[in-house]
Design a protein around this motif. Structure first.
Motif, short mmCIF file in Angstrom:
data_model
loop_
_atom_site.label_atom_id
_atom_site.label_comp_id
_atom_site.label_asym_id
_atom_site.label_seq_id
_atom_site.Cartn_x
_atom_site.Cartn_y
_atom_site.Cartn_z
N GLY A 497 -30.31 -52.09 28.26
CA GLY A 497 -29.58 -51.94 26.83
C GLY A 497 -30.73 -51.74 25.88
O GLY A 497 -32.10 -51.43 26.11
N THR A 498 -30.58 -52.41 24.51
CA THR A 498 -31.14 -52.14 23.37
C THR A 498 -31.64 -53.68 22.88
O THR A 498 -32.00 -53.57 21.62
CB THR A 498 -30.52 -51.23 22.54
OG1 THR A 498 -29.30 -51.83 22.05
CG2 THR A 498 -30.52 -49.73 23.09
N GLY A 499 -31.45 -54.67 23.60
CA GLY A 499 -31.97 -56.03 22.97
C GLY A 499 -33.14 -56.29 22.72
O GLY A 499 -34.18 -55.43 23.26
N ALA A 500 -33.48 -57.46 22.01
CA ALA A 500 -34.80 -57.75 21.61
C ALA A 500 -35.68 -58.02 22.75
O ALA A 500 -36.80 -57.82 22.87
CB ALA A 500 -34.89 -58.88 20.87
N ALA A 501 -35.11 -58.54 23.85
CA ALA A 501 -35.93 -58.93 25.17
C ALA A 501 -34.76 -58.77 26.32
O ALA A 501 -33.63 -59.37 26.07
CB ALA A 501 -36.38 -60.28 25.15
N GLY A 502 -35.38 -58.53 27.54
CA GLY A 502 -34.39 -58.58 28.57
C GLY A 502 -34.38 -60.00 29.18
O GLY A 502 -33.11 -60.43 29.31
N SER A 517 -35.13 -52.94 32.14
CA SER A 517 -35.63 -51.85 31.27
C SER A 517 -36.34 -52.46 29.69
O SER A 517 -36.88 -51.77 29.21
CB SER A 517 -34.77 -50.91 30.99
OG SER A 517 -33.52 -51.08 30.11
N LEU A 518 -36.03 -53.78 29.73
CA LEU A 518 -36.47 -54.54 28.59
C LEU A 518 -37.72 -55.55 28.93
O LEU A 518 -37.73 -55.85 30.25
CB LEU A 518 -35.39 -55.18 27.77
CG LEU A 518 -34.25 -54.33 27.42
CD1 LEU A 518 -32.92 -55.19 26.81
CD2 LEU A 518 -34.61 -53.26 26.52
#
Length: 580
Positions: A497-502, A517-518
């Protein structure tokens, strides 16, 4: 009887072939020893009536035009086959009407007993009451058969109608108002109550005790001082299509009783809709609305089986509490409560199948020792103010195919409790999809978290994780965050997704086969940070401010969390979590 009966006329005015009192007509009939019909003209007859044989006592005027009123003693005593129609019978301090032997039928008759019993059916007799009224005293069937139809029972000093000592009674289409104790009490006897209305009783409207059998159908019960329907001391029976409004408890089952309850609607009960205490019972297709305390309360080794329960409005939905208490609930729908929807406490065990809960504070809560358990197999929890599931103490919860959507925390375990998730999902939560705190243990397989406004998974303090084959998607801050001394396994999981960190981790959680992907970052317990905002999670959850630089207390005052999430990102990682 009428075609073959000898006719006798009674009138206070006398006349040719007319008796001035009823007793003289009865004496004349007794001498002939054949069926008799006593026709009584309107008037007041202050005489006790002792009727033997096959006799009809019939008022020739309107019902109530013939009165037999005594200052004390029995007004009518029968032994034989007796019919009384259209009379008013009254006395004090005794059985106003007593069937000593044989059968008695009262029709269109009013009986008043300010200090005693309106009608007493003694052992071995059979009494039929039809289209009649009974005031102030009770109707008592003791070891007798009885049929009551279209009668009114008003202001009884104790029980309006009692069936005891092996009596067998049916009551239909009658009304009970203002009994000081019970409307109908069945003790060591059998009764059927159908199509009746009961209001204003001091205690339970319908009450079965001492191995009684009570069947209730199509009744309405309102504004009673205790239970609408109560079963006690190993009683059985059934309750079908009963509507209750304004009772202390709608239906109460206790001390080994085991009724079947179907299609009932229990509204505005001041305490509980259904109470099962040290009893059993099967409840089908029932509805509890706006209960003042708890919709369904199970305690003291109670063990009901519930199918098709609907709970709407009120405080708490279902509570199973106490060592040895258990409940099985299938097809539960709960909406719009001010408190917890489903609760297992202090040794209680609850099993839920096919559950849907909407718009409550917390949807499932457990607290207690290791004997406190809850299982949910197939559930949807939506629009919860605080948490969908909250597991505290050393209790254990098992969830299978449960979805939590739109609320603060999806699945949370704290203190020393254990939470097991299989094929569960959390969506659109504001704080965390799943959280393990304190020394709680979280075991999850194929957990899916999507669209969290903050965290997908949180583990902190000394909690333990075993998370397998799970997915965390589009979590705004961090997909999975492991901090303090939390440890365990995070195996075969994916974060995207598009979060700050995985993943932000503390090095204590093994993460083989991680797919992300993070970024995967090692968490640092930084000091000298700005003053935090606060999150309180003490059975209820209140958030003040954003997730960034926050403090979280979960479960109770003993569990604290100092959380800092920032937007720094590290390079992408390989699947095993090491830097690329």
């Amino acid at each position: 009887m009428a075609a073959l009966a000898a006719r006798y006329r009674v009138s206070p005015r006398g006349g040719m072939g007319v008796h001035r009192d009823i007793a003289s007509a009865l004496a004349a009939a007794a001498r002939k020893n054949r069926p008799a019909r006593i026709e009584i003209a309107p008037g007041h007859y202050a005489e006790p009536l002792l009727v033997r044989g096959e006799v009809e006592l019939v008022a020739t005027g309107e019902p109530g035009s013939v009165t037999v009123i005594l200052p004390s003693g029995t007004a009518l005593e029968t032994a034989g086959t007796v019919l009384a129609r259209g009379l008013v019978l009254a006395s004090r301090d005794a059985d106003v009407v007593r069937c000593a032997a044989g059968t008695l039928t009262l029709e269109h008759t009013e009986v008043r007993a300010p200090g005693g019993v309106c009608v007493h059916a003694t052992p071995g007799t059979a009494v039929t009451l039809r289209d009649s009224a009974f005031r102030h005293g009770r109707v008592l069937f003791a070891g007798a058969g009885g049929h009551v139809e279209r009668c009114r029972f008003t202001d009884a000093a104790d029980n309006a109608l009692a069936a005891i000592e092996g009596a067998r009674v049916s009551v239909r289409d009658s009304r009970f108002t203002g009994a000081r104790i019970h409307g109908v009490r069945v003790s060591g006897a059998q009764a059927e109550v159908t199509g009746c209305e009961l209001t204003g009783t001091g205690l339970a409207a319908l009450f079965a005790d001492t191995q009684a059998w009570l069947a209730v159908a199509d009744c309405t019960i309102a504004d009673v001082g205790a239970e609408a329907v109560g079963y006690l001391h190993h009683s059985r029976g059934s309750v079908d299509r009963v509507r209750v409004t304004g009772a202390e408890q709608g239906i109460a089952v206790a001390e080994g009783s085991d009724p079947v309850v179907r299609g009932c609607v229990l509204t505005d009960c001041r305490d509980t809709g259904i109470t099962v205490r040290a009893g059993r019972g099967r409840f089908e297709d029932c509805e509890v609305a706006e209960a003042g305390n708890v919709a369904v309360f199970v305690s003291e080794r109670g063990a009901p089986e519930v199918h098709g329960l609907r709970v709407a409005g009120g405080n708490v939905g279902v509570v199973v509490t106490g060592t040895g208490s258990r409940g099985a609930f299938h097809g539960v729908r709960v909406t719009d409560l001010t408190g917890v929807a489903l609760r297992a406490y202090e040794g209680g065990k609850a099993v839920f199948r096919d559950v849907r809960v909407e718009r409550c504070v917390t949807h499932l809560e457990t607290r207690g020792d290791a004997g406190t358990t809850a299982e949910v197999d197939g559930g949807v929890f939506t629009d919860f103010s605080m948490s969908a599931v909250e597991v505290l103490g050393t209790s254990r919860v098992t969830l299978r195919q449960v979805t939590a959507e739109r609320g603060m925390v999806g699945f949370a375990v704290a203190e020393e409790a254990q939470l097991f998730l299989t094929d569960c999902e959390a969506r659109a939560v504001t704080s965390a999809g799943a959280a393990a705190l304190g020394q709680g243990r979280l075991v999850a397989r194929r957990l899916r978290v999507a669209g969290s406004e903050s965290l997908g998974l949180l583990a902190q303090d000394r909690s333990r994780l075993e998370v397998h084959d799970s997915e965390f998607t589009d979590c705004a801050s961090v997909g999975a965050f492991f901090r303090n001394e939390a440890g365990g396994l995070f195996v075969g999981c994916a974060v995207s997704g598009t979060g700050a960190a995985g993943v932000r981790h503390n090095g204590r959680v093994s993460m083989p086969s991680l797919r992300s992907s993070l970024s995967v970052e090692e968490w640092q317990d930084e000091t000298n940070q700005p003053p935090p905002t606060h999150v309180t999670y003490n059975n209820n959850v209140t958030i003040h401010g954003g997730v960034r630089d926050s403090q979280l207390a979960v479960g109770n005052e003993r569990v604290d969390m100092n959380q800092r999430i920032d937007s720094r990102r590290t390079p992408h990682t390989d699947e095993d979590g090491s830097p690329a």
